[in-house]
Design an enzyme around this catalytic site. Structure first.
Site, mmCIF file in Angstrom:
data_model
loop_
_atom_site.group_PDB
_atom_site.id
_atom_site.type_symbol
_atom_site.label_atom_id
_atom_site.label_comp_id
_atom_site.label_asym_id
_atom_site.label_seq_id
_atom_site.Cartn_x
_atom_site.Cartn_y
_atom_site.Cartn_z
ATOM 1 N N ASP A 101 0.855 -1.191 0.000
ATOM 2 C CA ASP A 101 0.000 0.000 0.000
ATOM 3 C C ASP A 101 0.887 1.236 0.000
ATOM 4 O OD1 ASP A 101 0.837 -0.718 2.647
ATOM 5 O OD2 ASP A 101 -0.543 0.788 3.450
ATOM 6 N N GLU A 166 0.124 -0.947 5.773
ATOM 7 C CA GLU A 166 1.242 -0.386 6.544
ATOM 8 C C GLU A 166 1.093 1.104 6.758
ATOM 9 O OE1 GLU A 166 5.183 1.168 7.673
ATOM 10 O OE2 GLU A 166 3.992 1.749 5.960
HETATM 11 ZN ZN LIG Z 1 7.162 2.074 3.912
#
Ligand SMILES: [Zn+2]
Ligand SMILES: *[C@@H]1O[C@H](CO)[C@@H](O)[C@H](O)[C@H]1NC(C)=O
Ligand SMILES: *[C@@H]1O[C@H](CO)[C@@H](O)[C@H](O)[C@H]1NC(C)=O
Ligand SMILES: *[C@@H]1O[C@H](CO)[C@@H](O)[C@H](O)[C@H]1NC(C)=O
Ligand SMILES: *[C@@H]1O[C@H](CO)[C@@H](O)[C@H](O)[C@H]1NC(C)=O
Length: 470
Positions: A101, A166
């Site tokens: 992501d 993340e």
């Molecule tokens: Zn990163």
């Protein structure tokens, strides 16, 4: 007999293929923070999965769970991609983590090019995710593909964990890893490529990150905001109390005034000092980059230690305070001050909380105000330090030497990458951060890029590292 030289040449010969691959990845706008893009995150995970399956990696999408949005609705989290390549009991096993992501990006934010298109200019590849973290994830895939093409045996078993949340706090990852402890069994080393070189030219390996403990201090006095012309001089003003408290936390040069806090900090060893002396870092350039008038310390090793090795307390803001332009004569009824401490070994968050809350309460006693005072310790994240005399780091050092001809600097970072600690705790084994991007890649910012030489040389370093690990 295939040599590393052959692998290196093959990687060079496939530069266009690898750039094309990164182009496809950047074109998938896998922004995890934006609910409307959730499908793109899943698409990015699927895309990576099929690439890995072409290399013979056994892939599995681990369900996810759900996320509760601000309005109370439940949204499915993207699945987490687990992979395994090789299962030879005579080989060591390496775990690779990365994320698919990206941070949000709009051209109107100040990008010179479309953020979700890869644009090559002067040896730089511009595009959201190019360096954080799609480039590094693809570098692993490129390295493995090249070794397979040349029939080079990969001398370790590989396990992969690639996630899609993340940039949104890795929501769901810890639970998923804990629920799949079996997958992490037998892991001997972990390598994460999701940070950056300290400078622009010299590679490094990273062995430490600071933690963070965050606090709020609420002072309330009256039922609603008041006019200073009418009430000024008659009441005890909450903001005056809060600003006084916040002014008692540090000295001019940043030294933290909380009693006992410095006793929690692990003493600096002579050995360690030597390591700092050798690091390629210019503190004058560092100062100039942000146009600071003066730094709090004036030698290289002290500046670096203050960034990585010692705690730092920062004031972040005051909720409820008037902050717009112009002269407003309001007395805020309730204000909430916010500050945090970047923590280092051996500062356990709970010990830090005890000292901070005690100091705040003592200050409040000293202030003697009749107002209401409420200090709160929000959840803290722990720091991380790995042993860099470990075979994992030794393999990383040899790999970098092979590709760049220099010994890497051993660095820490002042910020946090919470998954690092998660993997260290769940595997019980050494974790190494091996960055391939440069310090000026502008991750999270406008005009994010990765240099072609970083991407290609990074691919070589990862191939060399796999060979050196055995
Ligand atoms: Zn990163
Ligand atoms: C991703 O792959 C899964 C499993 O193969 C499939 O069910 C899903 O529709 C795919 N989603 C997207 C957005 O490509
Ligand atoms: C998680 O993701 C997979 C694959 O996209 C999907 O099939 C599944 O329904 C999701 N949710 C759960 C709770 O597994
Ligand atoms: C690798 O092995 C395959 C199958 O044995 C063979 O066809 C191919 O030519 C080999 N490639 C190289 C570069 O040696
Ligand atoms: C790799 O790094 C070396 C040494 O810094 C540099 O001279 C070279 O241009 C780089 N090569 C590629 C293909 O990235």
């Amino acid at each position: 007999m295939t040599t590393f030289e052959d692998i290196s040449k093959e990687i060079d010969a496939n530069t266009d293929l690898f750039i094309g691959r990164l182009r496809e990845a950047v074109e998938i706008p896998s922004v995890s923070a934006d609910v409307a893009h959730r499908k793109e995150v899943v698409r990015m995970i699927n895309w990576t999965r099929s690439l890995m399956e072409q290399l013979g990696v056994l892939c599995e999408l681990k369900p996810n769970g759900t996320q509760t949005l601000h309005d109370g609705t439940e949204l499915e989290l993207p699945p987490i991609l687990f992979g395994q390549l090789g299962n030879d009991p005579n080989k060591k096993t390496l775990l690779v983590y990365g994320h698919l992501d990206v941070q949000p990006a709009e051209k109107s934010d100040g990008w010179n090019t479309e953020p979700f298109q890869l644009v090559e200019k002067d040896g730089k590849l511009f595009g959201r995710g190019s360096t954080d973290d799609k480039g590094p994830v693809l570098a692993w895939i490129n390295a493995i593909e090249t070794m397979q093409k040349l029939n080079v045996t990969i001398p370790v078993n590989l396990k992969f964990v690639f996630e899609g949340m993340e940039e949104s706090g890795s929501e769901g990852l810890d639970e998923c890893l804990k629920a799949n402890r079996d997958f992490l069994k037998g892991v001997d080393f972990t390598c994460i490529s999701d940070n950056y070189w300290l400078g622009r030219t010299k590679p490094c390996l990273t062995y430490g990150l600071r933690g963070v403990s965050y606090y709020t201090v609420e002072v309330s006095g009256v039922a609603q905001d008041l006019h200073s012309g009418v009430y000024g001089g008659t009441i005890y003003e909450p903001m005056n109390d809060l600003v006084w408290i916040m002014s008692q936390l540090t000295e001019l040069d940043g030294k933290i005034k909380i009693p006992g806090l410095d006793k929690l900090v692990a003493p600096v060893t002579e050995e360690e000092k030597k390591n700092y002396e050798g690091i390629d870092f210019n503190h004058e350039e560092f100062r100039n980059d942000v146009k600071a008038h003066k730094l709090t310390r004036d030698t290289k090793h002290e500046v670096l230690m203050n960034r990585w090795r010692f705690p730092a307390l920062s004031l972040h803001g005051i909720e409820g305070a008037f902050s717009g332009p112009g002269a407003k004569t309001v007395i805020p009824s309730k204000v909430i001050g916010k500050f945090s401490i970047r923590t280092v070994p051996n500062m356990e968050p709970k010990d830090v909380d005890v000292l901070v809350l005690k100091y705040l309460n003592d200050l409040w006693q000293q202030r003697g105000s009749p107002n209401k005072f409420r200090p709160i310790a929000l959840q803290g994240g722990r720091c991380w330090v790995a042993n860099h005399d470990h075979p994992n780091f030794e393999a990383g050092k040899r790999a970098i030497k092979k590709v760049f001809g220099v010994d890497p600097d051993l660095t820490r970072e002042g910020g946090s990458i919470p998954v690092t600690l998660t993997f260290q705790e769940l595997t019980g084994q050494n974790v190494m951060l091996l960055p391939i991007g440069s310090c000026n890649d502008m991750a999270h910012s406008q005009n994010e890029k990765i240099d072609v030489i970083n991407y290609i040389n990074g691919t070589k370093v990862l191939a060399a590292y796999l060979l050196e690990l055995a």
